[in-house]
Design a protein around this motif. Structure first.
Motif, PDB file in Angstrom:
ATOM      1  N   VAL A 182      45.881  29.258  51.845  1.00 26.88           N
ATOM      2  CA  VAL A 182      44.775  29.229  50.891  1.00 26.88           C
ATOM      3  C   VAL A 182      44.952  30.407  49.938  1.00 26.88           C
ATOM      4  O   VAL A 182      45.068  31.554  50.385  1.00 26.88           O
ATOM      5  CB  VAL A 182      43.414  29.317  51.603  1.00 26.88           C
ATOM      6  N   ILE A 183      45.002  30.137  48.646  1.00 23.19           N
ATOM      7  CA  ILE A 183      45.134  31.180  47.635  1.00 23.19           C
ATOM      8  C   ILE A 183      43.817  31.273  46.872  1.00 23.19           C
ATOM      9  O   ILE A 183      43.397  30.320  46.207  1.00 23.19           O
ATOM     10  CB  ILE A 183      46.301  30.890  46.676  1.00 23.19           C
ATOM     11  N   ILE A 184      43.167  32.423  47.000  1.00 25.11           N
ATOM     12  CA  ILE A 184      41.846  32.632  46.408  1.00 25.11           C
ATOM     13  C   ILE A 184      41.973  33.571  45.219  1.00 25.11           C
ATOM     14  O   ILE A 184      42.338  34.740  45.370  1.00 25.11           O
ATOM     15  CB  ILE A 184      40.859  33.223  47.433  1.00 25.11           C
ATOM     16  N   SER A 185      41.680  33.071  44.030  1.00 23.04           N
ATOM     17  CA  SER A 185      41.659  33.903  42.840  1.00 23.04           C
ATOM     18  C   SER A 185      40.389  34.748  42.844  1.00 23.04           C
ATOM     19  O   SER A 185      39.288  34.235  43.049  1.00 23.04           O
ATOM     20  CB  SER A 185      41.698  33.017  41.589  1.00 23.04           C
ATOM     21  N   ALA A 186      40.549  36.057  42.653  1.00 22.35           N
ATOM     22  CA  ALA A 186      39.395  36.961  42.704  1.00 22.35           C
ATOM     23  C   ALA A 186      39.476  37.967  41.565  1.00 22.35           C
ATOM     24  O   ALA A 186      40.558  38.305  41.088  1.00 22.35           O
ATOM     25  CB  ALA A 186      39.345  37.692  44.042  1.00 22.35           C
ATOM     26  N   HIS A 187      38.294  38.439  41.173  1.00 22.82           N
ATOM     27  CA  HIS A 187      38.260  39.453  40.113  1.00 22.82           C
ATOM     28  C   HIS A 187      37.329  40.599  40.513  1.00 22.82           C
ATOM     29  O   HIS A 187      37.781  41.656  40.903  1.00 22.82           O
ATOM     30  CB  HIS A 187      37.837  38.822  38.791  1.00 22.82           C
ATOM     31  N   CYS A 188      36.017  40.384  40.457  1.00 23.47           N
ATOM     32  CA  CYS A 188      35.105  41.498  40.734  1.00 23.47           C
ATOM     33  C   CYS A 188      33.833  41.065  41.468  1.00 23.47           C
ATOM     34  O   CYS A 188      32.864  41.819  41.495  1.00 23.47           O
ATOM     35  CB  CYS A 188      34.734  42.207  39.431  1.00 23.47           C
ATOM     36  N   LYS A 189      33.828  39.900  42.086  1.00 26.84           N
ATOM     37  CA  LYS A 189      32.612  39.375  42.721  1.00 26.84           C
ATOM     38  C   LYS A 189      32.686  39.549  44.227  1.00 26.84           C
ATOM     39  O   LYS A 189      32.976  38.617  44.970  1.00 26.84           O
ATOM     40  CB  LYS A 189      32.430  37.900  42.353  1.00 26.84           C
ATOM     41  N   GLY A 190      32.388  40.756  44.690  1.00 35.83           N
ATOM     42  CA  GLY A 190      32.491  41.042  46.109  1.00 35.83           C
ATOM     43  C   GLY A 190      31.469  40.307  46.957  1.00 35.83           C
ATOM     44  O   GLY A 190      31.787  39.785  48.022  1.00 35.83           O
ATOM     45  N   ARG A 191      30.233  40.235  46.503  1.00 34.90           N
ATOM     46  CA  ARG A 191      29.182  39.555  47.266  1.00 34.90           C
ATOM     47  C   ARG A 191      29.526  38.086  47.455  1.00 34.90           C
ATOM     48  O   ARG A 191      29.374  37.518  48.539  1.00 34.90           O
ATOM     49  CB  ARG A 191      27.839  39.713  46.537  1.00 34.90           C
ATOM     50  N   GLU A 192      30.001  37.452  46.402  1.00 33.92           N
ATOM     51  CA  GLU A 192      30.376  36.045  46.478  1.00 33.92           C
ATOM     52  C   GLU A 192      31.571  35.843  47.407  1.00 33.92           C
ATOM     53  O   GLU A 192      31.613  34.902  48.207  1.00 33.92           O
ATOM     54  CB  GLU A 192      30.701  35.521  45.076  1.00 33.92           C
ATOM     55  N   LEU A 193      32.557  36.732  47.310  1.00 33.15           N
ATOM     56  CA  LEU A 193      33.757  36.590  48.135  1.00 33.15           C
ATOM     57  C   LEU A 193      33.431  36.720  49.615  1.00 33.15           C
ATOM     58  O   LEU A 193      34.057  36.045  50.451  1.00 33.15           O
ATOM     59  CB  LEU A 193      34.804  37.635  47.741  1.00 33.15           C
ATOM     60  N   GLU A 194      32.455  37.535  49.962  1.00 33.80           N
ATOM     61  CA  GLU A 194      32.073  37.656  51.368  1.00 33.80           C
ATOM     62  C   GLU A 194      31.576  36.312  51.907  1.00 33.80           C
ATOM     63  O   GLU A 194      31.911  35.919  53.035  1.00 33.80           O
ATOM     64  CB  GLU A 194      30.992  38.727  51.542  1.00 33.80           C
ATOM     65  N   CYS A 195      30.811  35.591  51.112  1.00 35.04           N
ATOM     66  CA  CYS A 195      30.362  34.251  51.512  1.00 35.04           C
ATOM     67  C   CYS A 195      31.547  33.293  51.626  1.00 35.04           C
ATOM     68  O   CYS A 195      31.624  32.476  52.557  1.00 35.04           O
ATOM     69  CB  CYS A 195      29.367  33.703  50.488  1.00 35.04           C
TER      70      CYS A 195
END
Length: 277
Positions: free
Chosen positions: A5-18
């Motif tokens: 699984v490749i997850i693109s991330a930028h600056c949304k830490g709260r969302e990424l925790e979910c």
């Protein structure tokens, strides 16, 4: 058959925790999860640490790169090079998977196709910014129609959330399209390598479609299963959107389609993948 699984991330830490909590609840655990972070915002690392502190054992690889404009596709290409899976499931750091998400991708994948869940079911920003969703992700109540239909601004029908496999597949056939979605699609790694990965010159808007077009040009067809591959998108503003750049992307995609181009104009993969294929 391994799946990354490749997850693109930028600056949304709260969302990424979910999101990571959602992957911890999967009935089929992925063999690898790569966080492909564009930029160095510490909120992403904090979200990863918070999930690990909960005791979830996730096979995580966290990659960061210096931000130089819109760098999502550069980050994804670096992740593709590091992936160990035969299958690559592409998604975003604000898209929460239902517990059967990975299982259904693995179950439905076949040679000669890429698979897409298409557009996500969105939770309005005004709601998820005011409410902690972690508990509802853990017990999966977030994916019940009763929960979501009570949210102001939620307009999807109950059929988008069905767990009846036969009904879901019938509805998938009736709503078939073949577009690649960078936040909800899966492809064979060998096919992604063969087309040179994502076009790093593309800005937001049309880059995912570009990948799908080039996969089509090597004989890989798209199959969409939006009623089977269920995830929830935590909606947000898009201050990075530029109409002129999107028009340029669409102009380029028309050229890619008409000329049946396979390789992108620029990609870290084009240099690194030739030796791997």
């Amino acid at each position: 058959m391994k799946i990354t699984v490749i997850i693109s991330a930028h600056c949304k830490g709260r969302e990424l925790e979910c999101v990571l909590t959602g992957y911890a609840r999967q009935t089929h655990r992925p063999d690898q999860i790569i966080i492909a972070q564009d930029g160095v915002d510490p909120a992403i690392g904090a979200a990863i640490a918070a999930v690990q502190a909960e005791g979830w054992q996730l096979p995580l690889l966290h990659q960061m790169q210096e931000q130089r404009g819109f760098g999502k596709y550069r980050a994804l290409n670096r992740a593709i090079l590091a992936a160990c899976g035969d299958l690559l499931l592409f998604t975003d750091g604000d898209c929460i998977p239902r517990d059967d998400y990975v299982e259904n991708y693995v179950r439905l994948m076949r040679r000669g196709i890429f698979l897409s869940g298409g557009s996500h079911i969105s939770i309005p920003e005004a709601y998820h910014m005011r409410n902690n969703l972690l508990g509802a992700v853990r017990d999966q109540s977030l994916f019940s129609y009763g929960y979501l239909s009570a949210i102001p601004g939620f307009h999807k029908g109950a059929s988008r959330l069905t767990r009846n496999r036969l009904l879901a597949r019938m509805l998938d056939v009736l709503t078939q399209r073949d577009a690649f979605s960078g936040s909800n699609s899966c492809a064979w790694r060998k096919d992604v390598l063969a087309v040179g990965g994502f076009d790093e010159q593309m800005a937001y808007g049309g880059g995912d479609l570009n990948m799908g077009l080039r996969l089509n040009h090597i004989g890989v067809r798209g199959v969409r299963a939006r009623h089977t591959l269920v995830s929830l998108h935590l909606d947000h503003g898009r201050n990075y959107y530029c109409a002129d750049k999107e028009r340029a992307n669409h102009d380029w995609n028309r050229q890619v389609r008409s000329s049946k181009l396979v390789l992108p104009r620029e990609s870290q993969i084009c240099a690194g993948f030739v030796q791997i294929v």
